[in-house]
Design a protein around this motif. Structure first.
Motif, PDB file in Angstrom:
ATOM      1  N   LYS A   2       0.850  -1.190   0.000  1.00 13.08           N
ATOM      2  CA  LYS A   2       0.000   0.000   0.000  1.00 13.08           C
ATOM      3  C   LYS A   2       0.879   1.231   0.000  1.00 13.08           C
ATOM      4  O   LYS A   2       1.952   1.239   0.600  1.00 13.08           O
ATOM      5  N   SER A   4       0.471   5.764  -0.273  1.00 16.06           N
ATOM      6  CA  SER A   4      -0.337   6.967  -0.405  1.00 16.06           C
ATOM      7  C   SER A   4       0.572   8.084  -0.878  1.00 16.06           C
ATOM      8  O   SER A   4       1.588   8.373  -0.245  1.00 16.06           O
ATOM      9  N   GLN A  11       2.809   7.681  -9.884  1.00 18.46           N
ATOM     10  CA  GLN A  11       2.861   6.245  -9.618  1.00 18.46           C
ATOM     11  C   GLN A  11       2.869   5.554 -10.974  1.00 18.46           C
ATOM     12  O   GLN A  11       2.101   5.914 -11.854  1.00 18.46           O
ATOM     13  N   HIS A  21      -4.154  -4.570  -9.527  1.00 21.72           N
ATOM     14  CA  HIS A  21      -3.984  -3.162  -9.187  1.00 21.72           C
ATOM     15  C   HIS A  21      -5.339  -2.525  -8.928  1.00 21.72           C
ATOM     16  O   HIS A  21      -6.321  -2.858  -9.577  1.00 21.72           O
ATOM     17  N   SER A  22      -5.390  -1.605  -7.981  1.00 20.74           N
ATOM     18  CA  SER A  22      -6.606  -0.831  -7.743  1.00 20.74           C
ATOM     19  C   SER A  22      -6.223   0.511  -7.145  1.00 20.74           C
ATOM     20  O   SER A  22      -5.141   0.669  -6.587  1.00 20.74           O
ATOM     21  N   GLU A  23      -7.114   1.478  -7.297  1.00 19.02           N
ATOM     22  CA  GLU A  23      -6.931   2.792  -6.687  1.00 19.02           C
ATOM     23  C   GLU A  23      -8.053   3.032  -5.709  1.00 19.02           C
ATOM     24  O   GLU A  23      -9.184   2.593  -5.923  1.00 19.02           O
ATOM     25  N   ASN A  25      -9.437   6.226  -2.852  1.00 19.85           N
ATOM     26  CA  ASN A  25      -9.294   7.509  -2.183  1.00 19.85           C
ATOM     27  C   ASN A  25      -9.516   7.286  -0.686  1.00 19.85           C
ATOM     28  O   ASN A  25     -10.614   6.979  -0.257  1.00 19.85           O
ATOM     29  N   GLN A  35      -4.795   9.340 -15.396  1.00 25.36           N
ATOM     30  CA  GLN A  35      -4.295   7.987 -15.614  1.00 25.36           C
ATOM     31  C   GLN A  35      -3.993   7.837 -17.099  1.00 25.36           C
ATOM     32  O   GLN A  35      -4.851   8.075 -17.938  1.00 25.36           O
ATOM     33  N   SER A  51       7.216   4.732  -7.774  1.00 22.52           N
ATOM     34  CA  SER A  51       6.545   6.011  -7.578  1.00 22.52           C
ATOM     35  C   SER A  51       7.573   7.106  -7.390  1.00 22.52           C
ATOM     36  O   SER A  51       8.741   6.852  -7.110  1.00 22.52           O
TER      37      SER A  51
END
Length: 92
Positions: A2, A4, A11, A21-23, A25, A35, A51
């Motif tokens: 993970k 942030s 990234q 993969h996932s995003e 908030n 993106q 990143s």
């Protein structure tokens, strides 16, 4: 894993094979991001993730305002010194 990232950060990921993969908030404030998908020059390239945390890299917020930075380049370009290396002929 993970991570942030703050404002102005990048990234990147080369999915290759076997990556999920996932995003998400993690805050209640609206989130805006761009993106971009770039097709790699070849299939089956090794997976890669990284990143660039713009806030951690800059000495002060004043230095980041209206500053152009070279952040991405071709992974095969050995002369470019950028935090993001992509498997395609890019220079951004």
């Amino acid at each position: 894993s993970k991570e942030s990232l703050g404002r102005g950060s990048i990234q990147f990921m080369t999915a290759g094979t076997g990556i999920q993969h996932s995003e998400f908030n993690h805050h209640n404030k609206p989130l805006r991001f761009v993106q971009v998908w770039i097709t790699p020059r070849a299939r089956g390239v090794p997976p890669n993730y990284g990143s660039y945390d713009a806030q951690a890299q800059s000495e002060s917020a004043a230095l980041r305002i209206n500053t152009l930075q070279h952040l991405g380049s071709d992974a095969e370009n050995e002369t470019a010194n950028t935090p993001v290396k992509l498997n395609q002929d890019v220079d951004c």
